[in-house]
Write a protein that holds these residues in place. Structure first.
Motif, short mmCIF file in Angstrom:
data_model
loop_
_atom_site.label_atom_id
_atom_site.label_comp_id
_atom_site.label_asym_id
_atom_site.label_seq_id
_atom_site.Cartn_x
_atom_site.Cartn_y
_atom_site.Cartn_z
N SER A 79 -58.16 -22.60 -35.61
CA SER A 79 -57.34 -23.27 -34.80
C SER A 79 -56.44 -24.21 -35.83
N LEU A 80 -56.87 -24.41 -36.99
CA LEU A 80 -56.00 -25.23 -37.76
C LEU A 80 -54.98 -24.62 -38.46
N PHE A 81 -55.01 -23.09 -38.58
CA PHE A 81 -53.93 -22.33 -38.98
C PHE A 81 -52.50 -22.19 -38.02
N GLY A 82 -53.09 -22.64 -36.99
CA GLY A 82 -52.02 -22.67 -35.71
C GLY A 82 -52.17 -21.19 -35.02
N GLY A 83 -53.14 -20.48 -35.30
CA GLY A 83 -53.41 -19.38 -34.39
C GLY A 83 -52.89 -18.05 -35.11
N TRP A 84 -52.37 -18.23 -36.39
CA TRP A 84 -52.02 -17.02 -37.08
C TRP A 84 -52.35 -17.72 -38.81
N ILE A 85 -53.13 -16.84 -39.33
CA ILE A 85 -53.30 -16.73 -40.73
C ILE A 85 -52.40 -15.98 -41.63
N SER A 86 -51.46 -16.49 -42.34
CA SER A 86 -50.25 -15.80 -42.89
C SER A 86 -50.95 -15.02 -43.97
N HIS A 87 -50.27 -14.05 -44.50
CA HIS A 87 -50.67 -12.97 -45.86
C HIS A 87 -50.67 -14.03 -47.10
N ALA A 88 -49.82 -15.03 -47.06
CA ALA A 88 -49.86 -15.92 -48.29
C ALA A 88 -50.98 -16.97 -48.20
N VAL A 89 -51.43 -17.26 -47.17
CA VAL A 89 -52.59 -18.03 -47.03
C VAL A 89 -53.86 -17.05 -47.36
N GLN A 90 -53.99 -16.05 -46.86
CA GLN A 90 -55.00 -15.06 -47.26
C GLN A 90 -54.98 -14.84 -48.60
N GLN A 91 -53.85 -14.58 -49.54
CA GLN A 91 -53.97 -14.47 -50.80
C GLN A 91 -54.61 -15.74 -51.37
N GLU A 92 -54.27 -16.88 -51.00
CA GLU A 92 -54.56 -18.09 -51.63
C GLU A 92 -56.29 -18.18 -51.76
N TRP A 93 -56.72 -17.67 -50.39
CA TRP A 93 -58.37 -17.74 -50.31
C TRP A 93 -58.96 -16.69 -51.31
N LEU A 94 -58.39 -15.45 -51.28
CA LEU A 94 -58.72 -14.61 -52.10
C LEU A 94 -58.71 -14.91 -53.89
N SER A 95 -57.58 -15.65 -54.09
CA SER A 95 -57.51 -16.15 -55.26
C SER A 95 -58.43 -17.22 -55.90
N VAL A 96 -58.91 -18.05 -54.77
CA VAL A 96 -60.14 -18.96 -55.02
C VAL A 96 -61.34 -18.35 -55.30
N LEU A 97 -61.67 -17.17 -54.29
CA LEU A 97 -62.76 -16.57 -54.60
C LEU A 97 -62.94 -15.91 -55.74
N ARG A 98 -61.88 -15.27 -56.37
CA ARG A 98 -61.71 -14.73 -57.58
C ARG A 98 -62.09 -15.56 -58.80
N SER A 99 -61.35 -16.67 -58.75
CA SER A 99 -61.58 -17.61 -59.79
C SER A 99 -62.90 -18.22 -59.83
N GLY A 100 -63.41 -18.69 -58.63
CA GLY A 100 -64.86 -19.10 -58.58
C GLY A 100 -65.93 -18.25 -58.89
N ALA A 101 -65.72 -16.96 -58.40
CA ALA A 101 -66.50 -15.76 -58.77
C ALA A 101 -66.59 -15.79 -60.46
N SER A 102 -65.76 -15.82 -60.99
CA SER A 102 -65.88 -15.66 -62.61
C SER A 102 -66.41 -16.97 -63.15
N LEU A 103 -66.04 -18.17 -62.72
CA LEU A 103 -66.47 -19.30 -63.12
C LEU A 103 -67.99 -19.51 -62.87
N VAL A 104 -68.63 -19.26 -61.78
CA VAL A 104 -69.93 -19.53 -61.53
C VAL A 104 -70.76 -18.12 -61.78
N GLN A 105 -70.11 -17.02 -62.41
CA GLN A 105 -70.92 -15.78 -62.59
C GLN A 105 -71.65 -15.42 -61.20
N ALA A 106 -70.73 -15.37 -60.29
CA ALA A 106 -71.63 -15.06 -58.95
C ALA A 106 -72.42 -13.94 -58.88
N SER A 107 -73.44 -14.14 -57.87
CA SER A 107 -74.27 -12.73 -57.71
C SER A 107 -73.54 -12.08 -56.45
#
Length: 273
Positions: A143-171
Motif C-alpha cells: 500500500s505504501l507504493f500507491g498500488g503500483w510498484i514501478s519498474h524503477a523501484v523494482q530495480q532499486e530493490w534488486l540493486s540493494v540485494l546484489r550489493s548486500g549479497a556481495s557485502l555479506v557473502q550471502a548463503s
C-alpha cells in the motif's frame, strides 16, 4: 427465508515486498552500517518522507519490560532518529553492541507505535550461534507504493540485494511479494519450521521467489555456475561472482504466474526441502 450463518474466515495480512539475505560469514560491521544506511535512504525513505522524523531513539542497554515489550530477552534493539542516521553513528552502533544484536528501523504511526500491517521495517540480526545465519530483512507494505510498484523501484530493490549479497557473502536470499511472514510461502506449504530452514540455509534454498539468490553451495548442488546460468527457467540469470547467482523469475514483481513459479520450483528441487 434462509439465513447465512457462515462465519467469515481469517483476514489475510496485506501484501508486502520482502527482501532477505542470510549469511554464515563474518560481517564487516562498518561496511554493513554504510550499506544499511543507503538501503534506508534509497528504498524506505521515499515511501513516506513525512514519517522519517517519527523514528525514535532507544537506549543501547534496552531490556524488554511489561511497559516496553519490544523484543525478547538477549536482544539489543536500537531505533535511531533521522538526525542520528549517519555513517559514523551506525559504525559506532554496530561496533559497540554485542555480537548477538538486533538493529531495527520501523515506521511508526501517529501514536508513536510501530505499524504492523501498513508500514515498513528494516532490521539486521547478528547472532552468536554459528549454527544459524545472520540476517538482513526488509519489508514494506504494498500500500505504501500507491498500488503500483514501478519498474524503477523494482530495480532499486534488486540493486540493494546484489550489493548486500556481495557485502555479506550471502548463503541465500530473495525478494518476493507475499502475505506469509517470517517463513516463506514454500516453507509454510511443505511444513518446514523456521529453525530448520535457518539451520540449513547454506545448502537449501528457502523457496522459489521472484528474485532468488542462490549461494555457492546451492549453485554447486544444481550443477555449477555454467549449468545454472544456462538452464534456469527465468527471465534473467546473473552471476554475481563468488559462486552466487541471482535469478529473476519474471520481468515484473506484480506478474508472477503460478506455472512459472512451479517450473522454478522444479528446477530448484535438489536444493528445496
Amino acid at each position: 427465508m434462509s439465513t447465512d450463518l457462515t462465519l467469515p474466515g481469517p483476514v489475510s495480512p496485506p501484501h508486502v515486498v520482502r527482501l532477505e539475505l542470510d549469511t554464515f560469514s563474518g560481517v564487516d560491521r562498518p561496511a554493513l552500517a554504510k550499506w544499511f544506511g543507503a538501503l534506508f535512504t534509497d528504498l524506505l525513505a521515499p515511501l513516506c518522507p513525512a514519517s522519517v522524523e517519527e523514528l525514535v531513539s532507544v537506549a543501547r542497554d534496552y531490556h524488554p519490560s511489561d511497559t516496553t515489550p519490544w523484543g525478547p530477552p538477549g536482544y539489543a534493539r536500537l531505533l535511531l532518529s533521522s538526525g542520528d542516521f549517519t555513517f559514523p553513528s551506525w559504525s559506532a552502533v554496530l561496533a559497540d553492541l554485542p555480537s548477538f544484536l538486533r538493529v531495527q528501523l520501523v515506521q511508526l504511526d501517529s501514536q508513536g507505535v510501530p505499524l504492523v500491517d501498513h508500514g515498513w521495517c528494516a532490521e539486521i540480526l547478528l547472532k552468536d550461534d554459528p549454527a544459524f545465519p545472520h540476517q538482513v530483512v526488509v519489508t514494506a507494505s504494498r500500500s505504501l507504493f500507491g498500488g503500483w510498484i514501478s519498474h524503477a523501484v523494482q530495480q532499486e530493490w534488486l540493486s540493494v540485494l546484489r550489493s548486500g549479497a556481495s557485502l555479506v557473502q550471502a548463503s541465500g536470499g530473495w525478494i518476493t511479494l507475499d502475505r506469509v511472514g517470517v517463513r516463506t510461502a514454500h516453507e509454510v506449504a511443505v511444513g518446514v519450521g523456521l529453525d530448520e530452514s535457518l539451520f540449513t540455509a547454506a545448502e537449501m534454498a528457502r523457496g522459489p521467489h521472484w528474485a532468488t539468490l542462490l549461494g555457492p553451495r546451492q549453485v554447486a548442488a544444481l550443477g555449477g555456475v555454467q549449468e545454472v546460468c544456462g538452464t534456469a527457467p527465468c527471465f534473467s540469470v546473473e552471476h554475481l561472482g563468488g559462486g552466487r547467482i541471482l535469478l529473476q523469475l519474471t520481468e515484473h514483481l506484480d506478474e508472477v504466474p503460478p506455472d512459472v513459479v512451479r517450473k522454478l520450483a522444479e528446477f530448484l528441487g535438489p536444493v528445496l526441502h
